[in-house]
Design an enzyme around this catalytic site. Structure first.
Site, PDB file in Angstrom:
ATOM      1  CE1 TYR A 153      10.061 -24.312  -4.123  1.00 17.43           C
ATOM      2  CE2 TYR A 153       8.639 -22.827  -2.895  1.00 17.43           C
ATOM      3  CZ  TYR A 153       8.842 -23.678  -3.960  1.00 17.43           C
ATOM      4  OH  TYR A 153       7.835 -23.895  -4.872  1.00 17.43           O
ATOM      5  CB  ALA A 155      16.987 -17.821  -2.077  1.00 14.96           C
ATOM      6  CB  ALA A 156      14.717 -21.204  -5.517  1.00 14.78           C
ATOM      7  CE  LYS A 157       9.446 -22.090  -7.195  1.00 15.13           C
ATOM      8  NZ  LYS A 157       9.236 -22.439  -8.623  1.00 15.13           N
TER       9      LYS A 157
END
Length: 298
Positions: A153, A155-157
């Site tokens: 999460y 890394a995604a954000k």
């Protein structure tokens, strides 16, 4: 400001649904986009009751590169313009980087990062032609800090935040087009209960958890008065956590693991699950979170 055409991606649950209701109260025309047809129909009913006379729903997965083009084509065909785009769609994965399956990690990142790219590439050219519009990306406190067991999460954000900041820089030549970033902290939505989980324990929103209605209203207010700030924080703990991460990294690293296990995980055991990463869980889609069904999404 009323009567705008507002496209909300991820509108069937959590912050997306709360934002849709906030825009509906302003009597804006809504195009609600999500993967789940059943939950979208429920969202349509709620938004009409909240005040919007024009609510349309589109079942699309923004992880599909062609989905955003279909959404923009449908919106222009129906309304002739688009005034606001809100990207709230996100999925979450708990577990050490070593433990989360590669396909789950990739899907979590794709929804936030490539979903933002797909929407920007489809909608920003339209806003440039109109010389007006607001593109709002819902990021997170975890777009500015890292937390163990939440590598997918974060890394995604972090990636999504990089895309949105670049878009802010690249649209400075068009004063009427605004790329905005909203970064809430912990919010009591179903995302924690729907997440992929490889920690062995059920997850929960860490305290203090905001109401999704508060974040949805913040998004609608930002659309009323778009600002080109780096990011609009929502939540009292955000500045303190970010300051600790940046200024006291050794202290932060010592404390963040135990605090996460205490505040972000329950004592209840949980089997490994992909959650809603690959497909929606209709029974858990709503604005506000609640105690999860441990068997859902296994």
């Amino acid at each position: 400001m009323t009567g705008r055409v507002v496209v909300i991606v991820g509108a069937s649950s959590g912050i997306g649904l709360a934002a849709a209701m906030a825009f509906a109260a302003r009597d804006d025309d809504l195009v609600l986009v999500s993967r789940g047809a059943e939950a979208l129909k429920a969202a349509e009913v709620v938004c009409r009751a909240a005040g919007s006379s024009e609510v349309d729903v589109l079942v699309e997965d923004i992880g599909d590169p062609a989905a955003a083009a279909r959404v923009v084509a449908w919106t222009l065909g129906r309304h002739g313009r688009v005034d606001v785009v809100v990207h709230t769609a996100t999925v979450m994965g708990y577990g050490a980087v070593e433990a989360v399956p590669a396909e789950v990690f990739t899907a979590v990142v794709d929804t936030a990062v490539h979903g933002t790219v797909h929407l920007a590439q489809a909608f920003l050219p339209v806003m440039r032609r109109q010389r007006a519009g607001a593109f709002i990306g819902v990021n997170s406190l975890l777009g500015s800090v890292t937390v163990p067991q939440m590598g997918a999460y974060t890394a995604a954000k972090w990636g999504q935040r990089a895309v949105l900041r670049t878009l802010q820089q690249e649209t400075r030549d068009e004063p009427g087009v605004h790329v905005c970033v909203v970064s809430p902290g912990s919010v009591n939505t179903p995302i924690y209960h729907q997440a992929a989980n490889y920690t062995g324990r059920l997850a929960r929103p860490p305290w203090p958890a905001l109401s999704p209605d508060r974040v949805g209203e913040a998004i609608a207010r930002l659309a009323d008065r778009p600002r080109r700030h780096l990011s609009i924080p929502v939540g009292p703990a955000n500045p303190l956590v970010i300051a600790g991460f940046r200024l006291l990294p050794l202290v932060y690293d010592r404390l963040v693991g135990p605090l996460f296990r205490f505040a972000g995980l329950t004592r209840d055991p949980a089997e490994p699950t992909t959650g809603n990463v690959h497909q929606p869980i209709p029974a858990l889609e709503r604005a506000h979170g609640r105690r999860p069904n441990p068997a859902a999404g296994r």
